[in-house]
Design an enzyme around this catalytic site. Structure first.
Site, PDB file in Angstrom:
ATOM      1  N   LYS A 109       0.664  -1.114  -0.045  1.00 15.74           N
ATOM      2  CA  LYS A 109       0.170  -0.214  -0.071  1.00 15.74           C
ATOM      3  C   LYS A 109       1.120   1.066   0.090  1.00 15.74           C
ATOM      4  O   LYS A 109       1.875   1.307   0.177  1.00 15.74           O
ATOM      5  CB  LYS A 109      -0.885  -0.034   1.240  1.00 15.74           C
ATOM      6  CG  LYS A 109      -1.827  -1.134   0.959  1.00 15.74           C
ATOM      7  CD  LYS A 109      -3.003  -1.031  -0.127  1.00 15.74           C
ATOM      8  CE  LYS A 109      -3.504  -2.498  -0.271  1.00 15.74           C
ATOM      9  NZ  LYS A 109      -4.536  -3.060   0.875  1.00 15.74           N
TER      10      LYS A 109
HETATM   11  C1  LIG Z   1      -5.563  -4.294   0.827  1.00 16.51           C
HETATM   12  C2  LIG Z   1      -7.031  -4.214   0.964  1.00 16.51           C
HETATM   13  C3  LIG Z   1      -7.970  -4.540   1.854  1.00 16.51           C
HETATM   14  C4  LIG Z   1      -7.353  -5.194   2.909  1.00 16.51           C
HETATM   15  O1  LIG Z   1      -6.017  -4.604   3.776  1.00 16.51           O
HETATM   16  P1  LIG Z   1      -5.453  -5.522   4.928  1.00 16.51           P
HETATM   17  O2  LIG Z   1      -4.554  -4.505   5.400  1.00 16.51           O
HETATM   18  O3  LIG Z   1      -4.496  -6.436   3.993  1.00 16.51           O
HETATM   19  O4  LIG Z   1      -6.211  -6.386   5.755  1.00 16.51           O
HETATM   20  C5  LIG Z   1      -9.143  -4.177   1.851  1.00 16.51           C
HETATM   21  N1  LIG Z   1      -9.561  -3.427   0.881  1.00 16.51           N
HETATM   22  C6  LIG Z   1      -8.838  -3.359  -0.367  1.00 16.51           C
HETATM   23  C7  LIG Z   1      -9.605  -2.539  -1.510  1.00 16.51           C
HETATM   24  C8  LIG Z   1      -7.424  -3.308  -0.266  1.00 16.51           C
HETATM   25  O5  LIG Z   1      -6.831  -3.171  -1.446  1.00 16.51           O
END
Ligand SMILES: *Cc1c(COP(=O)(O)O)cnc(C)c1O
Length: 379
Positions: free
Chosen positions: A188
């Site tokens: 991210k």
């Molecule tokens: C990455 C992601 C998640 C989940 O995030 P985590 O921190 O891995 O639980 C949820 N929604 C979207 C759209 C994502 O890209």
């Protein structure tokens, strides 16, 4: 061919953790507290300032953040939550974890975002909330979603895993909703490997989140430390979702660098868009407002998508698929009885989409190499 390892020339993603982040991490290791404590609190305060939302609670993932947000507004068995099938599956599984039912509505063909016009038709007496996703960094139409939520008395939880920096119609994430949920997962825009946060404008809802993130007990280890022993108590059934000082330390100093990183990603995306604008066979999502620019997604002919991905890999270019529509995944088909044709726009998009490298460390030479190869492969 299928399993061969190619010399990787352009990574799909590279993180931005720098020496000053490791320095802040060292401070944690030099202290007595590894779990939730002062570094977590410092991160929460600095992140709250950056996003402009009063209360932030650090958790272990965005999945946990979504789960807690749903629980905090009392969503459970028998309830329905409206969301989008064009997202990572965690958006929908968090609803299932809370015991509720995800109700998908199809997306806008130009953006891939939840289509607010399709929401009223699926509202029932069981509907409790809307869970929009700010896909790829572009914000969903929050003003329309707010109007619908007011009309039907629904809560709103935003999935902001892609969107820390976005803005649309004068609105940023968290400003019109009950909760905004963030991810600091490895790929991210802001990352510490694994992490997440819940942001809210409401003090009482935040207190509820803080109680639920740590077993439902009323004092964490660091607030008990150094004081005369007092027994803590368990008030409600909570979860084990607290962000520790170690992960928080890696995030704190990245926050001040977010704007610089965003500028570079914006530049890269504009470079891609210019390069692909007039290439037949390549399209990309329209961006309403300011996108946080989390992912650069392309749409190619459905029949060619996998071939394009493989050929890019053979040229040493990292690729991703964000996403095959959630309702078409095996569990959703077999256990929840969805058909791909239930949400045809998301289904088709999921067959055409691929993501290409986007991160601040991507050099202009790497960008040119990606563009050149895509033109060669698709053209
Ligand atoms: C990455 C992601 C998640 C989940 O995030 P985590 O921190 O891995 O639980 C949820 N929604 C979207 C759209 C994502 O890209």
């Amino acid at each position: 061919m299928k399993n061969s390892v190619h010399p990787r020339k352009v990574e799909f993603f590279r993180h931005n953790i720098e020496a000053e982040d490791i320095g802040r991490l060292q401070e944690v290791f030099d202290s007595i507290f590894l779990t939730t404590g002062s570094a977590t609190a410092e991160f929460e305060q600095k992140f709250a300032e950056y996003i402009g939302i009063s209360f932030v609670t650090g958790v272990t993932s965005c999945t946990a953040a979504l789960h807690l947000a749903l629980l905090a507004i009392g969503i459970g068995a028998g309830d329905e939550v409206i969301t989008t099938p064009m997202t990572f599956l965690a958006t929908a599984t968090a609803i299932l974890h809370a015991g509720a039912t995800p109700i998908f509505v199809d997306v806008e063909p130009e953006t891939g975002l939840i289509n607010p016009k399709k929401i009223p038709a699926v509202v029932t007496s069981r509907t409790k909330a809307i869970l929009p996703v700010h896909l790829y960094g572009a914000m969903a139409d929050m003003r329309s979603i707010r109007t619908i939520a007011d009309q039907y008395k629904l809560k709103i939880i935003e999935d902001c895993a892609h969107c820390i920096e976005g803005e649309r119609d004068g609105i940023r994430p968290g400003m019109l909703s009950d909760f905004a949920c963030y991810s600091f997962y490895a790929t991210k825009n802001l990352t510490c490997g694994e992490g997440g946060a819940v942001a809210t404008r409401h003090r009482l809802l935040n207190e509820r989140i803080r109680l639920l993130r740590l077993h439902g007990i009323n004092a964490d280890a660091s607030t008990r430390y150094g004081l005369q022993y007092r027994h803590w108590d368990m008030e409600v059934l909570g979860w084990k979702y607290n962000m520790d000082n170690i992960h928080a330390a890696l995030l704190i100093r990245q926050i001040a660098r977010l704007d610089g990183y965003w500028k570079r990603r914006e530049e890269i995306c504009q470079g891609y868009e210019r390069a692909f604008e007039k290439i037949p066979g390549i399209a990309f999502p329209k961006v309403p407002g300011k996108s946080a620019r989390h992912l650069q997604t392309l749409w190619v002919d459905a029949g060619r998508r996998d071939e394009v991905m493989w050929k890019l890999q053979q040229s040493g270019i990292g690729v991703g698929c964000n996403y095959r529509a959630v309702h078409t995944l095996k569990y959703f088909r077999e256990s929840l009885n969805f058909q791909p044709s239930d949400f045809p726009i998301a289904y088709e998009m999921g067959c055409r989409t691929l993501s290409i490298p986007l991160y601040p460390k991507l050099s202009n030479e790497e960008l040119d190499y990606v563009v050149e190869n895509i033109k060669k492969i698709v053209g």
